[in-house]
Design an enzyme around this catalytic site. Structure first.
Site, short mmCIF file in Angstrom:
data_model
loop_
_atom_site.label_atom_id
_atom_site.label_comp_id
_atom_site.label_asym_id
_atom_site.label_seq_id
_atom_site.Cartn_x
_atom_site.Cartn_y
_atom_site.Cartn_z
N ASP A 1 1.57 4.92 4.76
CA ASP A 1 2.41 3.41 5.48
C ASP A 1 1.74 2.71 6.36
OD1 ASP A 1 4.28 2.45 3.41
OD2 ASP A 1 5.55 4.91 3.68
N LYS B 1 5.95 3.04 -7.23
CA LYS B 1 4.22 3.28 -6.52
C LYS B 1 4.02 4.19 -7.15
CE LYS B 1 6.87 2.31 -1.91
NZ LYS B 1 7.69 2.32 -0.56
N GLN C 1 9.40 7.88 1.32
CA GLN C 1 10.05 7.59 1.30
C GLN C 1 11.21 6.93 1.92
OE1 GLN C 1 9.55 4.70 -0.79
NE2 GLN C 1 11.24 3.78 -0.40
#
Ligand code: NDP
Length: 282
Positions: A119, A52, A96
């Protein structure tokens, strides 16, 4: 033989488009920064986080990295998110997953400002998607839509079956297909006559996490098959939910694993980071 949808190439195309947009925004004086938070040192998470950050670098946006120890408390993590919510120079916040067991993931997701929820997991983002309002969309299903569109596959009016009903893949996938005017069926572990259901699909999307479970008898001839699954086969090799060797000859188009849906997830995360500029009017 089916057309093999090249997720690597399509994701690169998207990243190059984003790179140009980032450079135009920079010229207007707008910078973008993603904060990436990892708790503990799960090796798979570390790889995702690294990729990422690499993606951010590639398109020219900033990334801030928070690597917290395994024993971090929920309160400490939520306090950090509170700080990041309040920082004007942070556009997106990504925590995460999975988190260590002593931390309630839902509480952490709810702590993220929905305007920074790149997200797309916050209940407000999910709600906005379901009623067609602006908001962040979960990256993997958004990536599947891009794969279909950029491969010239029409979605409107098609019979789509989504296999799997998780909050991060199956459910948002179904909502996105509905938004594209498909006729959508969601199937799961309690679905009866699963083969019959999946065999109706013009577009079959599998997100179950069962290595090579989907064999030819689950698939209609000429169908498009999108395999979201990331699994290991009996030899420890990466594979999808679909038995690619057996199913590919039957399809009109299919994604491989690896190299299909996987690379799209990061491309769509980066796209969400750019989207944040519109959701956070300055
Ligand atoms: P979950 O485990 O959260 O959900 C799996 C879903 O599949 C559930 O709805 C479950 O049904 C259903 N299911 C499981 N077994 C069967 C079965 N035998 N028959 C029918 N349905 C079944 O997984 P995720 O949605 O998080 O992930 C799915 C897969 O996608 C995994 O392999 C994961 O690694 C991969 N993934 C890939 C990403 C990418 O970037 N390409 C991103 C995210 C995930 P029920 O609800 O009834 O239990």
């Amino acid at each position: 033989m089916a057309h093999i949808i090249d997720g690597k190439a399509i994701s690169l195309q998207i990243k190059d488009e984003l790179k140009e947009k980032v450079s135009a925004l920079k010229q207007e004086g707008t910078g973008i920064t993603l904060a990436v938070v990892q708790v503990g040192n799960d090796p798979a998470s570390a790889v995702y986080v690294r990729n990422k950050k690499k993606g951010c670098e590639y398109i020219g946006i900033g990334s801030l990295s928070y690597e917290l120890p395994q024993e971090t408390t929920q309160q400490e993590l939520i306090a950090l998110i509170g700080q990041l919510n309040g920082r004007e120079d942070v556009n997106g916040i990504l925590v995460q997953l999975p988190l260590p067991e002593h931390i309630d993931e839902d509480a952490v997701i709810r702590a993220i400002d929905p305007k920074k929820d790149v997200d797309g997991f916050h209940p407000q983002s999910v709600g906005a998607l379901s009623i067609g309002q602006p908001g962040f969309v979960s990256c993997t299903p958004a990536g599947v839509i891009q794969l279909l569109k950029r491969s010239g596959i029409e979605i409107a009016g098609k019979e789509c079956v989504v296999l799997g009903r998780s909050n991060i893949v199956g459910k948002p996938m179904a909502l996105l297909l509905l938004r594209e005017n498909a006729t959508v069926t969601i199937a799961h572990s309690k679905t009866r006559n699963l083969r019959e259901v999946t065999s109706r699909a013009d577009i079959l999307i599998t997100a179950i996490g069962r290595p090579k479970m989907i064999t030819r008898d689950y698939v209609k001839e000429g169908a498009v098959v999108i395999d979201v699954g990331i699994n290991r086969d009996e030899n420890g090799k990466l594979c999808g939910d679909v038995d690619f060797q057996e199913v590919a000859p039957l399809c009109s188009a299919i994604t491989p694993v690896p190299g299909g849906v996987g690379p799209m997830t990061i491309a769509m995360l980066l796209s969400n980071c750019l989207e944040s500029v519109h959701l956070q009017p300055r």
